[in-house]
Structure formats: C-alpha cells, structure tokens
Design a protein around this motif. Structure first.
Motif, PDB file in Angstrom:
ATOM      1  N   VAL A 350      24.329  -9.621  23.788  1.00 16.73           N
ATOM      2  CA  VAL A 350      24.932  -8.727  23.293  1.00 16.73           C
ATOM      3  C   VAL A 350      24.300  -7.522  23.319  1.00 16.73           C
ATOM      4  CG1 VAL A 350      25.609 -10.431  21.539  1.00 16.73           C
ATOM      5  CG2 VAL A 350      23.507  -9.386  21.266  1.00 16.73           C
ATOM      6  N   VAL A 351      25.173  -6.320  22.717  1.00 19.07           N
ATOM      7  CA  VAL A 351      24.698  -4.956  22.649  1.00 19.07           C
ATOM      8  C   VAL A 351      24.478  -4.436  21.214  1.00 19.07           C
ATOM      9  CG1 VAL A 351      24.967  -2.522  23.454  1.00 19.07           C
ATOM     10  CG2 VAL A 351      25.562  -4.439  24.977  1.00 19.07           C
ATOM     11  N   ILE A 352      23.273  -4.005  20.973  1.00 15.74           N
ATOM     12  CA  ILE A 352      23.356  -3.596  19.600  1.00 15.74           C
ATOM     13  C   ILE A 352      22.901  -1.964  19.907  1.00 15.74           C
ATOM     14  CG2 ILE A 352      21.958  -3.561  17.312  1.00 15.74           C
ATOM     15  CD1 ILE A 352      20.910  -5.994  18.237  1.00 15.74           C
ATOM     16  N   LYS A 353      23.893  -0.942  19.094  1.00 18.19           N
ATOM     17  CA  LYS A 353      23.727   0.399  19.152  1.00 18.19           C
ATOM     18  C   LYS A 353      23.775   0.959  17.870  1.00 18.19           C
ATOM     19  CE  LYS A 353      26.879   0.404  22.405  1.00 18.19           C
ATOM     20  NZ  LYS A 353      27.987   0.641  23.382  1.00 18.19           N
ATOM     21  N   LEU A 354      23.453   2.137  17.530  1.00  7.89           N
ATOM     22  CA  LEU A 354      23.809   3.081  16.346  1.00  7.89           C
ATOM     23  C   LEU A 354      25.052   3.316  16.325  1.00  7.89           C
ATOM     24  CD1 LEU A 354      20.591   5.565  16.144  1.00  7.89           C
ATOM     25  CD2 LEU A 354      21.532   3.871  14.348  1.00  7.89           C
ATOM     26  N   ASN A 355      25.666   3.040  15.089  1.00  8.28           N
ATOM     27  CA  ASN A 355      27.290   3.360  15.082  1.00  8.28           C
ATOM     28  C   ASN A 355      27.389   5.038  15.106  1.00  8.28           C
ATOM     29  OD1 ASN A 355      29.744   2.516  14.527  1.00  8.28           O
ATOM     30  ND2 ASN A 355      29.443   2.989  12.473  1.00  8.28           N
ATOM     31  N   ASP A 356      26.597   5.618  14.347  1.00  9.86           N
ATOM     32  CA  ASP A 356      26.723   7.000  14.323  1.00  9.86           C
ATOM     33  C   ASP A 356      26.117   7.779  15.688  1.00  9.86           C
ATOM     34  OD1 ASP A 356      26.276   9.745  14.013  1.00  9.86           O
ATOM     35  OD2 ASP A 356      25.546   9.563  11.735  1.00  9.86           O
ATOM     36  N   LEU A 357      27.387   8.274  16.427  1.00 11.51           N
ATOM     37  CA  LEU A 357      26.909   8.848  17.872  1.00 11.51           C
ATOM     38  C   LEU A 357      26.021  10.210  17.527  1.00 11.51           C
ATOM     39  CD1 LEU A 357      30.211   7.973  19.601  1.00 11.51           C
ATOM     40  CD2 LEU A 357      28.092   6.465  19.550  1.00 11.51           C
ATOM     41  N   GLU A 358      26.224  11.020  16.671  1.00 14.46           N
ATOM     42  CA  GLU A 358      25.521  12.330  16.557  1.00 14.46           C
ATOM     43  C   GLU A 358      23.911  11.842  16.349  1.00 14.46           C
ATOM     44  OE1 GLU A 358      25.595  16.318  14.236  1.00 14.46           O
ATOM     45  OE2 GLU A 358      26.364  14.623  13.107  1.00 14.46           O
TER      46      GLU A 358
END
Length: 735
Positions: A350-358
């Motif tokens: 699975v990939v976990i990433k910050l939702n806020d792209l800024e």
C-alpha cells in the motif's frame, strides 16, 4: 459502498469489479520543487563493482526488456545488502533504467518526463514505517494531518499526455527523466481514454494534461493470456508485469492488428490475440494516480486529484481511504493488506502519502522519491543471504537430503539459519557453492528452501560442493531408485534412520518423550527400535546424566500410557512411506486390526477410497518384510496393542473425507474461521485442487467476506458458490 460507472470511450472499457467510496477533502494548491534522479555509482573495490553491475543489469531487464531473472524480494534484498556495504558513499540511488538511444537495435524513440517520474521509498515492517515517519517529522513536525492510503498496483508505470483532450503520447518511466515512446502499443492493447471525458472540464481539455499511472492485468486475464500461449505451445509469461512489458514494447506497431505470425507448429494467428478478449477488446488496463496540468498538480489534494482523474474518464484503483491521522492510516493499510488475495489484480503493498499536496511539495524529494510518500510493501517471501555450508542428513526412510547452512537472515518473522536443497539433482542444477549468495524462500510460509543462486555475484573464492556416494551416517553405498530423484541409504540398521524412526514414533504416539531423550538412549545403546522403548527400566534411565527419579517416572508413565493407541495413530507412527495421517485413518476404518491389514492384498487395499496403488504396494511391502514382522511380534510381547475399530466405513462415509475429490476450487474474500492457507490445505487433503483465478473449468467457488471480482466471474460462468458456513459444513469431519 458505491459502484462507479464509466462513460463509453474508445476502445470501450470492460467492468473490473466493485469500487469503494472515497472521502474527499480540500487543501491549497501546491507546486512541487523536483530533484532530478541521480545515476548509480561504481564501487571502490571489485566486490562493490560486481554488485553494482548486477543491480544495473537487473534494472535493465526489469524496466527495458520486460523480464526479470530474480523476484522483486530478491532484488530488494541485494540492493539493501549493497546499501549496507563498507563503502556506502559509492552507492547512489536511481530510478529505473535509462532507455537505449533512439533507434538503436530497433528500439523506440526516447521521450522526456517533466516533472520526473520518481519512485517510492519502500518499507517492509511496522518498525521501518515508524522510522520513516520519524525522519519526516524531523524535517517538518507539522505532518500529523490527513493521509491517503492507496493500493500499490504491481504493474508497469506509464505517463499519458493529452492535448486538446486527445491522447497524443504514452511513455514508460525509464530512468524517471527519460522513457520510451509506447503510444501505438497503448492505443492498440490498453483500455485508456483516447478522448478525455467532457464533464465541464473544458479548461483541462484545453491544456496539456499529464496523467501518471500503472498499467496492469487482472489475475484472470493473465491466466487467460498464458492459456492461449500454452495452446500454441509458446512459453508462458512468468509474471503479469512481464506480459505487460512484452505487450508495450512490441516493435510491430506499424503493422495492422490483423497481422499474423506463426507459432512453433507453423500455425498462423493474430499477432495481438494474446492481449485481447473474445470480443477483440484490450486486456491491458491503466490505473491512474497522478494528474498534472501544464507541469503543476491538477488538484490541491491527492483525494481531489483522484476524483478529477475519475471525472476525466480514468479508472482509479478501488479502496482509497482518506485518514485524519497517521495512526488511522496504519490501520487502513493493515486492512488493505489483509485483503491481498481477494483483490482482482496484483498488488505488492500500500502507498501512504500526505493528502495535502502543497505540504507534500514543501517536504521535497530525495534523489529518487518524494519524501511525503512511502510504499509499505508486503512482507518479503524471499530474501538473499550467504551459503555457509552444505550438510547431508538422513531421514527415517533412508532419504539423504542436502541442507543449506545459511548466514542468519530474517524472513517472514523468523530467523532463518537452515534451508532445504531438496535432493542431489537440485543441488547440481543450482550449482550451489559455499560462499554463494542464494535466494531463500519460505515454502508455504513454513519450510525454508534455496530456490536460486546468484552466480553473477561470485568472487571466485566459492567452494564447490560434492554430493556423497555413501551414507553420511553408516557409510553404506547410496542408491537411487527407479522413478525417483532421491538418493537413499537402504541399510535398515543405519543409526541415523533408527534415530529418525524413533523420533517420529514418539512424536506421533508417545506424549511426554522428546527427541532429546531418544538421542540419549541411542547414544548409550539402550534402544535400537521402538519396541525397545517398552523394555526400559528405571535403573537404566537413572544412570543417564541429568535423569532423576521424577523425570524417569514421567518417561516410564508416558510409555505405559502409549501402549494402546488408536490403530490410525499407530500406522502413522510406523513411518511407512506414503502412509500419512489421512490415509492411516481411512485404512484403520476399513481394516480394524493390524492382523487384517497384514493379510490384505494390494487389490484389497486399493479398494479403500483415497488409497492409490503405489500407497497400497508400499504398505504391503512393509508388512511382508521379515524385520518389520519381527518388530510387530516384539511390540506384542511387551503388551503393545493398538485399539480395535468397532466397524468398517461404508463407501459413502469414506467419501466424506474426500468431499472435494477431483474438484477445482477457487477461494475469494476473507475467511473468518481460518487463514487462506488453512482452507487450501483442507481442500487438498480432501482430494481437491485450489486455483488462483475463476474460469469455466472451475467447479466450486468459496466466498468469504469482501469477495471481489472472483465472485462476479463465478456468477457470470454460473458456477456453484459456497458461503463460509456451507464450506465449513462440507469439510467437517463426521462425528
């Protein structure tokens, strides 16, 4: 849960399965500062250069040639060992592999990526994940915000470029900054929008739309492709990724789809028929995960970006979850991992990433990966370690097996120090030498085995292993029986065989006597066979070092209590070839005494449902042996008497034990009562065969929780489907 619908496109899409609802939020618009990927540096010594060259060659095979000599797990293990080498400063991370020059050796033209197509930082364990989070927090403590959790599709990364809403270019990732042009292949063989869907997105269609994603095949379609190849006597693809790469990198794209080619028998067939279904629709699919408009992110958040991709007509992998904390993201990731086998396509984590792209953009990138994203990959099933030695052990039936002594390595939660090499031929085929780097796999997550030797990593100092011609225990010349790859010691008095037979007997029949006791008794010459166990006296045992009156009393009591075992348990304990627990129970049900079994012919034994001719011959041969007849008489003389069975089973009762006999069974979804491996074992013990994908040849589908696409295929083929409760009832032993 919602089912997303797709607008018609060219070529039309086929339904993939159930889609899951996504929680959408909104944040500010980022612009990510990118760092170009670096190259791989050479080592300062010969060993480092050898490893660097090996890794470089594997990347070329994987990214440019669509094939791989090693598994992803093995590659990751070698890369990690290289990273931990004495000269780590010479090691430079890189993304993929640089494509060849335009037109060289018939290769495709090269195209540039901007922003670059970076990779992902990979972790395997919860501990490694928390270390990654800690490093992120040290850069910016304000990272405890919304996180997106997405499946990591195991396919081939692609970039699709649209202008005025039309597909203009498709390219592989290559080395992250330069890839290969595969536009014609994508148009012919992949289900992607040729024209972006117009849902009020006029502004997007008027700009350069850059879509990143993963080309993939469903498990069912991959099986179909290999079945077609098998019918034409062509070699199967080893992995879905190999098939995808092969389809994308074909060099006949200037030829029409109807072009034919000959197989090995000279039969003509359509060049692309491997990658289309019976209706001529492409089998390759594309899962989108990133959108850029004129080089900038196409939405403020990852969640909104995925929604925008869906609105433009792209398939977005099911089950994305927006989480309000990192702890919640971890739980969502664990739920995803638990569904691994029920997913319709291959995923490797699975990939976990910050939702806020800024916020993600402000964290920047490493040489190869964005800092705000991590791939939590499934626990490795294979790893790489050093072969320290090869020893040869003798089993209870005289089988001599080469076993690898390994540099200790962690694999699937266990410390692996030894692994089987199966037999002499396997050892010869592997060409395993002491000092080699070997790939170790846990077969069925239980028995470690050496599956591959990385010959290209040899230093020249490895030592050749020579298989023995005589028994390592008694010195008797080894023989190889007809139809077997195994070498055996046929000396019935071999000490090693005696020990293994005694250990197997007490393990099956005597509760309270361990292998250590057997080794002590053999060393002191107190026993030679299982009957000798029942002639032991307290005085003899108390003379052994460490054996006091209390422990001696427990041993003698355990032996006395084991004199009247069930007949099936006794048959299993004898260690007769091919006679395991299931067959022993069937035999004991039909032939209620040892005497009846001794008198039975091969034909009579074979009438028992589940007992084949080879098994019957093995049993008959054991009972006809004069040494074994003497052993049975000796056991009888010391009061050993297996319990009689009151009645014989009917044929219908026997068939209850083989309720899946001859059936092809597919498991789908999560079972609550046992693991997938346990269910598979239950089916196989009852005569069935488990398959990965549903096809018209499938006899039965067992559906647990969240069954996914396999259940839909079962209904489409009008197959019999069992719930978990019905499955439990079918496999339940009779009372």
């Amino acid at each position: 849960m919602d089912r997303w619908t797709r607008a018609p496109r060219n070529p039309p899409m086929r339904p993939l399965g159930r889609m899951y609802g996504i929680t959408w939020t909104r944040r500010g618009v980022p612009r990510v500062p990118w760092v170009r990927a670096g190259g791989l540096g050479g080592g300062t010594d010969g060993v480092s250069q050898t490893w660097d060259g090996w890794l470089e060659r594997r990347r070329e095979e994987y990214y440019l040639e669509g094939r791989s000599k090693v598994s992803d797990d093995a590659y990751d293990a070698v890369e990690q060992k290289r990273r931990e080498a004495k000269d780590p400063n010479t090691w430079m991370e890189r993304v993929g592999a640089t494509p060849p020059e335009d037109g060289k050796d018939g290769n495709r033209k090269r195209v540039s990526h901007w922003p670059p197509m970076l990779s992902l930082t990979a972790v395997r364990t919860h501990g490694e994940l928390m270390e990654w989070k800690g490093r992120l927090a040290s850069i910016d403590p304000r990272t405890d915000q919304e996180w997106m959790v997405e499946p990591k599709v195991d396919g081939v990364a692609l970039r699709l470029l649209y202008n005025q809403g039309k597909l203009m270019e498709a390219a592989t990732r290559g080395d992250g900054t330069t890839g290969e042009d595969v536009t014609k292949s994508v148009r012919k063989r992949m289900q992607v929008p040729w024209q972006l869907r117009n849902n009020g997105a006029q502004k997007e269609q008027a700009r350069a739309v850059d879509v990143r994603g993963e080309a993939f095949l469903t498990k069912e379609d991959f099986v179909t492709i290999n079945e077609k190849r098998a019918q034409r006597k062509q070699p199967p693809f080893a992995h879905a990724r190999n098939a995808i790469s092969g389809a994308l990198r074909r060099l006949d794209d200037d030829v029409e789809l109807q072009t034919t080619q000959a197989d090995e028998e000279g039969k003509m067939h359509k060049a692309d028929e491997d990658f289309v279904d019976e209706n001529g629709q492409p089998l390759l699919r594309f899962s989108a995960y990133a959108l850029y408009l004129d080089g900038s992110h196409g939405a403020p958040t990852q969640a909104e970006m995925l929604h925008a991709l869906h609105e433009l007509g792209f398939y977005v992998s099911p089950g994305m979850v927006c989480c309000t904390s990192f702890e919640e993201a971890i739980e969502a990731a664990k739920e995803w991992m638990a569904r691994r086998e029920s997913i319709a396509f291959d995923v490797d984590g699975v990939v976990i990433k910050l939702n806020d792209l800024e916020a993600a953009g402000k964290l920047g990138n490493t040489t190869t990966a964005p800092r705000a994203s991590v791939a939590w990959k499934f626990a490795a099933r294979e790893t790489v370690t050093t072969l320290l030695d090869v020893c040869f052990t003798v089993g209870r039936t005289g089988r001599v097996v080469p076993n690898a002594v390994l540099e200790p390595v962690e694999l699937a939660g266990a410390c692996i120090k030894h692994a089987t090499l199966h037999n002499f031929k396997k050892l010869e085929d592997l060409d395993a030498r002491v000092g080699d780097q070997v790939v170790v796999k846990r077969a069925g997550d239980v028995i470690p085995q050496v599956v591959q030797v990385l010959h290209e990593l040899r230093t020249g100092e490895e030592i050749v292993v020579t298989a023995p011609n005589s028994c390592p225990s008694c010195g008797e010349k080894l023989v190889r029986l007809d139809g077997e790859e195994l070498h055996r010691c046929i000396n019935n008095q071999c000490t090693a065989q005696q020990q293994r037979r005694l250990e197997h007997f007490v393990d099956s029949c005597v509760d309270g006597v361990g292998k250590g006791v057997i080794q002590d008794l053999l060393r002191e010459g107190l026993v030679k066979d299982v009957a000798d166990l029942y002639t032991l006296e307290a005085q003899q045992l108390e003379m052994l070092p460490g054996y006091g009156p209390r422990s001696v009393g427990l041993i003698l009591r355990a032996l006395e209590e084991s004199k009247k075992p069930e007949l099936s348990i006794f048959l299993t304990a004898l260690g007769i070839r091919y006679i395991g627990g299931q067959v022993s129970r069937l035999l004991a049900s039909r032939f209620s005494t040892v005497e009846a079994l001794q008198a039975a012919s091969v034909a009579e034994l074979s009438t028992v449902h589940g007992v084949g001719h080879v098994t019957a011959e093995s049993l008959r041969e054991w009972f006809q042996s004069s040494a074994n007849q003497a052993l049975l008489e000796k056991l009888l003389s010391v009061g050993f008497l297996p319990c009689r069975i009151a009645k014989e089973d009917t044929v219908d009762e026997q068939r209850q034990h083989f309720s899946f006999q001859g059936l092809s069974v597919v498991l789908t979804g999560t079972l609550q009562s046992f693991t997938r491996d346990q269910a598979k074992k239950l089916i196989e013990l009852r005569g069935g065969v488990t398959r990965l994908a549903v096809s018209r040849e499938t006899d039965l589908v067992v559906a647990g929780k969240n069954p996914g696409m396999k259940l839909e295929n079962a209904k489409r083929f009008n197959l019999r489907v069992l719930s978990e409760e019905e499955f439990l009832k079918l496999v339940q032993d009779r009372q």
